[in-house]
Scaffold this motif. Structure first.
Motif, PDB file in Angstrom:
ATOM      1  N   THR A  65      48.612  14.567 -30.801  1.00 22.35           N
ATOM      2  CA  THR A  65      49.371  13.456 -31.378  1.00 22.35           C
ATOM      3  C   THR A  65      48.519  12.673 -32.362  1.00 22.35           C
ATOM      4  O   THR A  65      48.983  12.287 -33.435  1.00 22.35           O
ATOM      5  CB  THR A  65      49.872  12.519 -30.261  1.00 22.35           C
ATOM      6  OG1 THR A  65      50.651  13.267 -29.336  1.00 22.35           O
ATOM      7  CG2 THR A  65      50.696  11.383 -30.838  1.00 22.35           C
ATOM      8  N   LYS A  68      48.076  14.754 -35.573  1.00 20.60           N
ATOM      9  CA  LYS A  68      49.315  14.780 -36.349  1.00 20.60           C
ATOM     10  C   LYS A  68      49.501  13.476 -37.119  1.00 20.60           C
ATOM     11  O   LYS A  68      49.835  13.485 -38.317  1.00 20.60           O
ATOM     12  CB  LYS A  68      50.500  15.029 -35.420  1.00 20.60           C
ATOM     13  CG  LYS A  68      51.832  15.096 -36.146  1.00 20.60           C
ATOM     14  CD  LYS A  68      52.980  15.318 -35.155  1.00 20.60           C
ATOM     15  CE  LYS A  68      54.317  15.349 -35.888  1.00 20.60           C
ATOM     16  NZ  LYS A  68      55.459  15.536 -34.939  1.00 20.60           N
ATOM     17  N   MET A  69      49.277  12.339 -36.452  1.00 25.77           N
ATOM     18  CA  MET A  69      49.412  11.047 -37.115  1.00 25.77           C
ATOM     19  C   MET A  69      48.336  10.858 -38.180  1.00 25.77           C
ATOM     20  O   MET A  69      48.577  10.273 -39.241  1.00 25.77           O
ATOM     21  CB  MET A  69      49.349   9.916 -36.084  1.00 25.77           C
ATOM     22  CG  MET A  69      49.537   8.517 -36.667  1.00 25.77           C
ATOM     23  SD  MET A  69      51.083   8.321 -37.589  1.00 25.77           S
ATOM     24  CE  MET A  69      52.280   8.564 -36.257  1.00 25.77           C
ATOM     25  N   ILE A  71      47.095  13.104 -40.094  1.00 31.64           N
ATOM     26  CA  ILE A  71      47.523  13.822 -41.295  1.00 31.64           C
ATOM     27  C   ILE A  71      48.703  13.107 -41.956  1.00 31.64           C
ATOM     28  O   ILE A  71      48.765  12.980 -43.180  1.00 31.64           O
ATOM     29  CB  ILE A  71      47.887  15.281 -40.944  1.00 31.64           C
ATOM     30  CG1 ILE A  71      46.644  16.036 -40.456  1.00 31.64           C
ATOM     31  CG2 ILE A  71      48.505  15.996 -42.147  1.00 31.64           C
ATOM     32  CD1 ILE A  71      46.929  17.424 -39.928  1.00 31.64           C
ATOM     33  N   GLU A  72      49.639  12.628 -41.133  1.00 28.41           N
ATOM     34  CA  GLU A  72      50.813  11.935 -41.684  1.00 28.41           C
ATOM     35  C   GLU A  72      50.417  10.672 -42.447  1.00 28.41           C
ATOM     36  O   GLU A  72      51.055  10.309 -43.442  1.00 28.41           O
ATOM     37  CB  GLU A  72      51.784  11.574 -40.563  1.00 28.41           C
ATOM     38  CG  GLU A  72      52.543  12.761 -39.981  1.00 28.41           C
ATOM     39  CD  GLU A  72      53.510  12.326 -38.899  1.00 28.41           C
ATOM     40  OE1 GLU A  72      53.593  11.101 -38.625  1.00 28.41           O
ATOM     41  OE2 GLU A  72      54.184  13.206 -38.327  1.00 28.41           O
ATOM     42  N   MET A  73      49.367  10.006 -42.010  1.00 26.04           N
ATOM     43  CA  MET A  73      48.910   8.797 -42.687  1.00 26.04           C
ATOM     44  C   MET A  73      48.062   9.102 -43.914  1.00 26.04           C
ATOM     45  O   MET A  73      47.635   8.185 -44.625  1.00 26.04           O
ATOM     46  CB  MET A  73      48.127   7.915 -41.705  1.00 26.04           C
ATOM     47  CG  MET A  73      48.978   7.373 -40.565  1.00 26.04           C
ATOM     48  SD  MET A  73      48.041   6.386 -39.364  1.00 26.04           S
ATOM     49  CE  MET A  73      47.635   4.942 -40.347  1.00 26.04           C
ATOM     50  N   GLY A  74      47.801  10.401 -44.159  1.00 27.24           N
ATOM     51  CA  GLY A  74      47.054  10.811 -45.341  1.00 27.24           C
ATOM     52  C   GLY A  74      45.570  10.578 -45.256  1.00 27.24           C
ATOM     53  O   GLY A  74      44.873  10.612 -46.281  1.00 27.24           O
ATOM     54  N   GLN A  82      43.812   8.844 -51.465  1.00 25.37           N
ATOM     55  CA  GLN A  82      44.286   7.783 -50.569  1.00 25.37           C
ATOM     56  C   GLN A  82      44.473   6.470 -51.341  1.00 25.37           C
ATOM     57  O   GLN A  82      45.436   5.735 -51.100  1.00 25.37           O
ATOM     58  CB  GLN A  82      43.286   7.580 -49.427  1.00 25.37           C
ATOM     59  CG  GLN A  82      43.159   8.756 -48.480  1.00 25.37           C
ATOM     60  CD  GLN A  82      42.231   8.439 -47.317  1.00 25.37           C
ATOM     61  OE1 GLN A  82      42.277   7.366 -46.736  1.00 25.37           O
ATOM     62  NE2 GLN A  82      41.368   9.389 -46.976  1.00 25.37           N
TER      63      GLN A  82
END
Length: 358
Positions: A65, A68-69, A71-74, A82
């Motif tokens: 988890t 995944k987050m 990567i989602e937040m860049g 960024q």
């Protein structure tokens, strides 16, 4: 033969490109300043010890988890990417969600900022209305007892802790005398009687004809606004005195006195008009300081403005809210600096002449 240099049309034509070039330089300066502000807040978000991913998923989340987050937040991308994403989000009004309120930061700021604007605006009005006359009187009566009295009053207002004055004011005027209402913006009985508009209760209640609510809101705001106004008045009076002393020592004042111009006109028209040019900058930055520096006042009076919002966000390390508020404050100072420059040009003809010759 016609003198080409005296052609009015040519003068107007040469002034227009100069104005365009000056406006371009001004806009470029604002853009670079704001870009620097974005860079500073971006770097702050990357050097603080708070993990933004953990702030979202919690410290009990699994590694899958978390990844995944992440990567989602860049956060897996290079810093320059960024930063570009950060610029795009800010320009679109996306400051992220607050971890404290679980709402978009932009919504929290839109709710909190009008309360601070209302408080700071009333305070700067009080500070200006009292500070300028006191500064003028102090300069005219320099060295006399009234000058010493004004300077002592200013010294107290400039150096006394604002939170101490706030607590003392609540004790005297609210708890003992009952002349004003207590902390907060408005009593709960009137809170839902005013339809949301500008977000400033005095303005909204007046526009809607809710005069009972207006009086109640005024009884809440008058003490914190007066204390902030007292602090601003001390600074404005001190600077007004300094500017007026400089102007009253100029040759044009001596010449006016020799010609028999009334003293009141020399002071309140000629000298004050020249002193008003630097005073614009003083008042503008005093207003900016009130907008961003009323944290202690808002805390003491439970005033739900930007200062209290940032204080609560800092206590729980809500960095989205803190950085969003920081950007708003920075944008305020950039805007006030731009406004003071424009007013400076309008009030001082010498600056306009130099601009036309560039």
């Amino acid at each position: 033969m016609t003198d080409i240099g005296s052609n009015p049309a040519e003068g107007r034509g040469s002034a227009l490109p100069a104005f365009i070039w000056k406006a371009f330089k001004l806009l470029l300066t604002v853009a670079v300043t704001f870009l620097g502000l974005l860079l500073v807040t971006f770097l702050i978000s990357h050097v603080i010890s708070v993990d933004p991913v953990l702030a979202v998923v919690g410290d009990r989340a699994s590694k899958a988890t978390y990844d995944k987050m992440f990567i989602e937040m860049g956060l897996d991308r290079p810093l320059y990417e960024q930063f570009w994403i950060y610029i795009q989000k800010v320009l679109s009004g996306d400051f992220g969600n607050s971890f404290l309120t679980k709402k978009p930061v932009i919504e929290d700021l839109a709710r909190a900022f009008p309360a601070t604007v209302e408080l700071a605006t009333l305070a700067i009005i009080i500070g200006t209305l009292f500070g300028i006359p006191l500064g003028i009187i102090s300069a005219v009566k320099a060295g006399k007892p009234i000058d010493q009295f004004v300077r002592i009053i200013g010294l107290i207002g400039y150096s006394a802790p604002i939170f101490w004055l706030g607590l003392l004011g609540l004790l005297v005027f609210y708890a003992n005398l009952g002349w004003i209402s207590g902390p907060g913006r408005i009593d709960i009985a009137y809170e839902y009687s005013i339809s949301p508009g500008t977000g400033m209760l005095l303005v909204d209640s007046a526009l809607q004809g809710q005069w009972e609510a207006f009086r109640n809101a005024f009884s809440h705001i008058i003490l914190p606004a007066s204390l902030l106004g007292y602090n601003a008045m001390a600074y404005i009076a001190r600077m007004t005195r300094s500017f007026m002393l400089t102007e009253l020592a100029q040759e044009y004042v001596t010449t006016a006195r020799v010609k028999g111009v009334p003293e009141w006109r020399i002071i309140w028209v000629h000298a004050l008009r020249n002193a008003a040019v630097p005073l614009v900058t003083v008042i503008a930055f005093s207003y900016g300081s009130l907008l961003e520096g009323s944290v202690l006042t808002e805390t003491v009076f439970a005033w739900p403005g930007l200062g209290l919002y940032l204080t609560n966000s800092l206590q729980v390390a809500d960095m989205n809210a803190v950085l969003g508020g920081t950007l708003v404050i920075g944008a305020i100072f950039v805007g006030l600096n731009l406004l003071s420059d424009l007013l400076y040009n309008l009030l001082d003809p010498r600056v306009r002449r130099r601009g036309g010759k560039s």
